[in-house]
Motif scaffolding. Structure first.
Motif, PDB file in Angstrom:
ATOM      1  N   MET A   1       0.845  -1.184   0.000  1.00 40.68           N
ATOM      2  CA  MET A   1       0.000   0.000   0.000  1.00 40.68           C
ATOM      3  C   MET A   1       0.886   1.242   0.000  1.00 40.68           C
ATOM      4  N   LYS A   2       0.370   2.266  -0.657  1.00 39.68           N
ATOM      5  CA  LYS A   2       1.102   3.512  -0.767  1.00 39.68           C
ATOM      6  C   LYS A   2       0.154   4.663  -0.426  1.00 39.68           C
ATOM      7  N   GLU A   3       0.664   5.645   0.314  1.00 44.14           N
ATOM      8  CA  GLU A   3      -0.167   6.782   0.711  1.00 44.14           C
ATOM      9  C   GLU A   3      -0.427   7.687  -0.482  1.00 44.14           C
ATOM     10  N   LEU A   4      -1.702   7.972  -0.711  1.00 45.16           N
ATOM     11  CA  LEU A   4      -2.098   8.864  -1.800  1.00 45.16           C
ATOM     12  C   LEU A   4      -2.241  10.295  -1.292  1.00 45.16           C
ATOM     13  N   ILE A   5      -2.891  10.457  -0.145  1.00 47.44           N
ATOM     14  CA  ILE A   5      -3.110  11.790   0.410  1.00 47.44           C
ATOM     15  C   ILE A   5      -3.326  11.673   1.914  1.00 47.44           C
ATOM     16  N   ARG A   6      -3.018  12.753   2.599  1.00 49.94           N
ATOM     17  CA  ARG A   6      -3.241  12.866   4.040  1.00 49.94           C
ATOM     18  C   ARG A   6      -3.965  14.192   4.261  1.00 49.94           C
ATOM     19  N   THR A   7      -5.172  14.124   4.808  1.00 48.61           N
ATOM     20  CA  THR A   7      -5.984  15.330   4.979  1.00 48.61           C
ATOM     21  C   THR A   7      -7.020  15.136   6.076  1.00 48.61           C
ATOM     22  N   TYR A  15     -15.420  12.264  -1.406  1.00 46.29           N
ATOM     23  CA  TYR A  15     -15.511  12.375  -2.871  1.00 46.29           C
ATOM     24  C   TYR A  15     -14.376  11.607  -3.546  1.00 46.29           C
ATOM     25  N   LEU A  16     -13.182  11.698  -3.000  1.00 47.21           N
ATOM     26  CA  LEU A  16     -12.049  10.990  -3.581  1.00 47.21           C
ATOM     27  C   LEU A  16     -12.261   9.478  -3.507  1.00 47.21           C
ATOM     28  N   GLU A  17     -12.760   8.982  -2.392  1.00 44.38           N
ATOM     29  CA  GLU A  17     -13.054   7.549  -2.283  1.00 44.38           C
ATOM     30  C   GLU A  17     -14.051   7.136  -3.363  1.00 44.38           C
ATOM     31  N   HIS A  18     -15.080   7.944  -3.550  1.00 42.07           N
ATOM     32  CA  HIS A  18     -16.101   7.667  -4.564  1.00 42.07           C
ATOM     33  C   HIS A  18     -15.481   7.619  -5.963  1.00 42.07           C
ATOM     34  N   ARG A  19     -14.685   8.625  -6.299  1.00 42.64           N
ATOM     35  CA  ARG A  19     -14.066   8.697  -7.629  1.00 42.64           C
ATOM     36  C   ARG A  19     -13.085   7.539  -7.854  1.00 42.64           C
ATOM     37  N   LEU A  20     -12.333   7.178  -6.814  1.00 44.16           N
ATOM     38  CA  LEU A  20     -11.403   6.050  -6.949  1.00 44.16           C
ATOM     39  C   LEU A  20     -12.164   4.763  -7.235  1.00 44.16           C
ATOM     40  N   ARG A  21     -13.254   4.544  -6.522  1.00 47.83           N
ATOM     41  CA  ARG A  21     -14.039   3.322  -6.734  1.00 47.83           C
ATOM     42  C   ARG A  21     -14.657   3.303  -8.132  1.00 47.83           C
ATOM     43  N   GLU A  22     -15.017   4.468  -8.659  1.00 44.45           N
ATOM     44  CA  GLU A  22     -15.523   4.535 -10.037  1.00 44.45           C
ATOM     45  C   GLU A  22     -14.470   4.052 -11.034  1.00 44.45           C
ATOM     46  N   GLU A  23     -13.213   4.236 -10.687  1.00 39.70           N
ATOM     47  CA  GLU A  23     -12.103   3.817 -11.551  1.00 39.70           C
ATOM     48  C   GLU A  23     -11.575   2.430 -11.184  1.00 39.70           C
ATOM     49  N   ILE A  25     -10.495   1.366  -8.329  1.00 42.27           N
ATOM     50  CA  ILE A  25      -9.370   1.431  -7.402  1.00 42.27           C
ATOM     51  C   ILE A  25      -9.961   1.420  -5.994  1.00 42.27           C
ATOM     52  N   GLU A  26      -9.584   0.442  -5.201  1.00 44.29           N
ATOM     53  CA  GLU A  26     -10.150   0.328  -3.854  1.00 44.29           C
ATOM     54  C   GLU A  26      -9.255   1.063  -2.854  1.00 44.29           C
ATOM     55  N   PRO A  27      -9.755   2.181  -2.302  1.00 42.44           N
ATOM     56  CA  PRO A  27      -8.964   2.924  -1.325  1.00 42.44           C
ATOM     57  C   PRO A  27      -9.099   2.323   0.072  1.00 42.44           C
ATOM     58  N   LEU A  28      -8.099   2.548   0.875  1.00 43.05           N
ATOM     59  CA  LEU A  28      -8.136   2.174   2.290  1.00 43.05           C
ATOM     60  C   LEU A  28      -7.884   3.456   3.082  1.00 43.05           C
ATOM     61  N   THR A  29      -8.855   3.841   3.889  1.00 40.26           N
ATOM     62  CA  THR A  29      -8.720   5.062   4.680  1.00 40.26           C
ATOM     63  C   THR A  29      -8.264   4.684   6.081  1.00 40.26           C
ATOM     64  N   ILE A  48      -5.418   8.253   2.936  1.00 44.49           N
ATOM     65  CA  ILE A  48      -5.994   7.365   1.936  1.00 44.49           C
ATOM     66  C   ILE A  48      -4.838   6.620   1.278  1.00 44.49           C
ATOM     67  N   MET A  49      -4.925   5.309   1.363  1.00 43.60           N
ATOM     68  CA  MET A  49      -3.906   4.424   0.821  1.00 43.60           C
ATOM     69  C   MET A  49      -4.487   3.675  -0.375  1.00 43.60           C
ATOM     70  N   VAL A  50      -3.622   3.365  -1.332  1.00 42.93           N
ATOM     71  CA  VAL A  50      -4.015   2.546  -2.480  1.00 42.93           C
ATOM     72  C   VAL A  50      -2.913   1.521  -2.738  1.00 42.93           C
ATOM     73  N   ALA A  51      -3.269   0.487  -3.461  1.00 42.25           N
ATOM     74  CA  ALA A  51      -2.269  -0.529  -3.827  1.00 42.25           C
ATOM     75  C   ALA A  51      -1.199   0.130  -4.699  1.00 42.25           C
ATOM     76  N   GLU A  52       0.031  -0.319  -4.531  1.00 38.70           N
ATOM     77  CA  GLU A  52       1.136   0.269  -5.303  1.00 38.70           C
ATOM     78  C   GLU A  52       0.895   0.188  -6.805  1.00 38.70           C
ATOM     79  N   ASP A  53       0.280  -0.895  -7.264  1.00 39.06           N
ATOM     80  CA  ASP A  53      -0.003  -1.054  -8.690  1.00 39.06           C
ATOM     81  C   ASP A  53      -1.008  -0.021  -9.195  1.00 39.06           C
ATOM     82  N   ASP A  54      -1.853   0.477  -8.313  1.00 44.25           N
ATOM     83  CA  ASP A  54      -2.890   1.451  -8.683  1.00 44.25           C
ATOM     84  C   ASP A  54      -2.464   2.894  -8.435  1.00 44.25           C
TER      85      ASP A  54
END
Length: 73
Positions: A1-7, A15-23, A25-29, A48-54
């Protein structure tokens, strides 16, 4: 897992979780429970973390979300 954003911006997180899932990409908060424990003062940021491949695709989604937000401001 890799950190995408910290906020601590809950609207951005949601909204970001929603948009990621539309693409597909399964986020982990992370740190959501810690934010509740600290009394919702906004001191502790959620990650918000995502798989390194994503990560590269997720970074593109995040950039798009930030651009949308800037246009609305």
């Amino acid at each position: 897992m890799k950190e995408l954003i910290r906020t601590n911006d809950m609207v951005l997180i949601s909204y970001l979780e929603h948009r990621l899932r539309e693409e597909a990409i399964e986020p982990l908060t992370l740190d959501g429970h810690m934010s509740v424990l600290e009394g919702s003062l906004g001191v502790l940021q959620r990650r918000i973390m995502v798989a390194e491949d994503d990560y590269d695709r997720a970074r593109g989604v995040l950039d798009g979300v930030k651009q949308e937000r800037d246009r609305q401001a």
